[in-house]
Scaffold this motif. Structure first.
Motif, short mmCIF file in Angstrom:
data_model
loop_
_atom_site.label_atom_id
_atom_site.label_comp_id
_atom_site.label_asym_id
_atom_site.label_seq_id
_atom_site.Cartn_x
_atom_site.Cartn_y
_atom_site.Cartn_z
N PHE A 63 8.55 2.74 2.02
CA PHE A 63 8.33 4.11 2.46
C PHE A 63 9.64 4.88 2.56
N ALA B 224 0.80 6.88 -6.79
CA ALA B 224 -0.26 7.86 -7.00
C ALA B 224 0.24 9.28 -6.78
N GLU B 225 1.04 9.46 -5.75
CA GLU B 225 1.58 10.79 -5.47
C GLU B 225 2.42 11.31 -6.63
N ARG B 226 3.24 10.44 -7.19
CA ARG B 226 4.12 10.86 -8.28
C ARG B 226 3.38 11.01 -9.60
N GLU C 210 2.02 1.77 -3.47
CA GLU C 210 0.93 2.25 -4.32
C GLU C 210 0.66 3.74 -4.07
N ALA C 211 0.70 4.16 -2.80
CA ALA C 211 0.52 5.59 -2.49
C ALA C 211 1.63 6.43 -3.12
N GLY C 212 2.84 5.90 -3.10
CA GLY C 212 3.95 6.62 -3.73
C GLY C 212 3.75 6.77 -5.22
N VAL D 258 0.83 -1.21 0.00
CA VAL D 258 0.00 0.00 0.00
C VAL D 258 0.87 1.26 0.00
N GLU D 259 1.96 1.24 0.75
CA GLU D 259 2.88 2.39 0.76
C GLU D 259 3.45 2.64 -0.63
#
Length: 555
Positions: free
Chosen positions: A503, A266-268, A262-264, A259-260
């Motif tokens: 992360f 999306a952020e980028r 995947e969040a990275g 999940v970390e």
């Protein structure tokens, strides 16, 4: 105009060559092959630009000065001022005058000696002359010629017809009021200073446009680099996600770490979308400055800068020398000096108008008189006899030309006059207060010039400081970027050995992106600061090989 038309050729050549080699003119939605063979126009009438355009900074400046509508608007000002200046000399154009006429009269005789019941007179006369005003002195001059042919029926008239002619030279010179500083000469000087100011204002506009194009060019370079960094960061995050998902499938990492990752990603992705949009906006900004009205609502042109932002030279700036160059080259200084000179001219005129009017007037004229001899007595039954003598009047001429021959001969007459004319208003309220107002306006213009010099000193100091700061930032940003890249490499190795988490890798990668963005920003600041310093010194046109005469011609 012909010389300027030839000198503007490099600008137009750069524009047409760049477009012809890389840009397609097309209608929206057409295939590239159709667009290449059949250029079309948008609804606004301008060609629709598609394709890509490789553009150097020098070409961007040349094309921008060729197409920029703000520059085109400013081109009119010095031309209008020049026409006003030339028009002011019209006050000294000589004025030619002429008239011709004929009159006849028959009036009851009021004198018994006339010998006729009615006095009859036929006159044909005319005149011609040239008059004018001399520059500087405000002296007036006039040359007048007049002639007449007069026929009468009076017995005692010596000549009938009688031919009169005269040539008169006259002039007037002011000795106090209107000597030198008169309205006509003041208008010439004022329009001359306004012409100089308009030319300097145009040079200022070209400098500002050049600086704006350069700033837009390096902004586009920076936005392209930031998009590249964002895309690279996006790809790195996706590769990390794939790695973590593989590790999760074999049970090495937990779902939280996936999940970390995947969040990275999306952020980028968001950062990449923002960088891409900023890049496109920077492209439109440069296209607007470089191609002017060729930018349309459906344009799909992609501009690719060819100058590298890494090509910079660190150098020290001699602020004192830079300020001296600014005082010598800045168009704002030249324009303000023209304003001061204009106010000085108006003050001299206002002070002169306080003086009494004292003019010396003079004239000199010569006259000629001829006649055909009075034939009226021969109309009587008996010749005219006085005492024992029969009176006959021999002819002395047959036309005005004979009278003209007397101008400088023994038969001619002459006359001259000299007079002084004095007048002055009692109190002279307007003259005194007009002079006081002109003196105040001169002081204000002089103060504005001093204030401008002070602001230029501050501008040069700030420009030099910004340039030095940008150079130092580039060096520091490069050290930070190298360190961040090494930290990211080490963190990835730790992740492979299970000693780190996605992360922490993303944090290191974010640090690297920040470091690279910081260096991009520092390089952009260096180039824009260099242009700002050149603009502050008034030397940006020389540094960018822009010749003001090549830009001045109307497009």
């Amino acid at each position: 105009m012909g010389r300027r038309a030839r000198s503007s050729a490099p600008f137009r050549l750069a524009f047409t060559a760049a477009l012809a080699s890389t840009v397609t003119l097309a209608s929206p939605g057409r295939a590239e092959s159709d667009a290449a063979t059949e250029p079309a126009a948008s609804e606004s009438g301008a060609p629709t630009l598609h394709g890509s355009l490789r553009l150097s900074l020098a070409d961007a400046i040349a094309m921008g000065l060729e197409n920029n509508l703000d520059v085109e608007i400013q081109r009119f000002s010095p031309l209008i001022a020049e026409e006003s200046y030339r028009s002011s000399w019209g006050a000294y154009d000589p004025r030619a005058t002429g008239e011709i006429g004929r009159s006849e009269s028959s009036l009851p005789a009021g004198n018994a000696l006339s010998g006729v019941p009615f006095d009859e007179r036929d006159v044909t006369d005319g005149s011609a002359g040239v008059a004018g005003l001399l520059p500087f002195l405000n002296a007036t001059y006039a040359i007048d010629y007049a002639a007449s042919d007069t026929t009468v029926n009076a017995i005692f008239a010596s000549n009938s017809p009688q031919y009169d002619s005269g040539l008169t030279f006259s002039g007037s010179v002011p000795l106090l009021k209107n000597l030198v500083w008169n309205q006509a000469w003041t208008n010439v000087r004022v329009s001359q200073e306004r012409l100089g100011a308009a030319q300097e204002d145009f040079r200022k506009s070209v400098m500002d446009t050049t600086q704006g194009i350069e700033a837009a060019y390096w902004t586009l370079v920076a936005r392209a680099e930031q998009e590249r960094v964002a895309a690279k960061s996006f790809d790195t995050a996706r590769a990390l996600l794939e790695q973590v998902e593989t590790q999760y499938e074999v049970g090495v990492v937990s779902r939280v770490e996936v999940v970390e990752a995947e969040a990275g990603v999306a952020e980028r992705e968001v950062a990449f979308i923002e960088a891409e949009n900023a890049h496109r906006a920077a492209q439109d900004e440069l296209i607007d400055r470089v191609l002017g009205p060729h930018l349309t609502a459906v344009s799909m042109l992609h501009v690719e800068p060819t100058d590298s932002p890494d090509a910079f030279v660190a150098y020290e700036v001699d602020v004192a020398n830079a300020v001296d160059r600014a005082f010598e080259n800045r168009p704002e200084i030249q324009s303000a000096e023209h304003e001061v000179e204009l106010r000085e001219v108006q003050l001299r005129f206002a002070r002169n108008q306080r003086l009494p009017q004292l003019d010396v007037q003079g004239s000199y004229g010569v006259t000629g008189l001829r006649g055909a001899g009075n034939t009226i007595p021969n109309l009587r039954e008996d010749p005219l006899v006085i005492g024992d003598e029969t009176i006959t009047i021999p002819p002395t001429g047959s036309g005005v030309g004979d009278a003209n021959d007397d101008f400088f001969g023994s038969r001619g007459g002459d006359q001259w006059t000299v007079r002084g004319v004095l007048s002055f208003p009692l109190g002279n309220v307007s003259g005194r207060h007009d002079a006081s107002r002109a003196a105040l306006e001169l002081r204000r213009a002089s103060t504005q010039l001093r204030r401008l010099r002070q602001s230029i000193i501050l501008e040069v100091r700030n420009g030099a400081r910004d340039l030095l700061s940008a150079q130092q930032r580039i060096e520091a940003a490069e050290r930070r970027r190298a360190a961040a890249a090494e930290q990211l490499r080490a963190e990835r190795v730790r992740l492979e050995h299970g000693e780190s988490t996605p992360f922490e890798v993303l944090q290191r990668e974010r640090d690297l992106v920040d470091a690279e963005s910081q260096k991009i920003s520092a390089l952009q600041q260096y180039h824009t600061s260099e242009a700002s310093l050149l603009r502050a010194q008034g030397t940006i046109l020389e540094a960018r090989n822009v010749v003001i005469d090549d830009v001045r011609e109307l497009r």
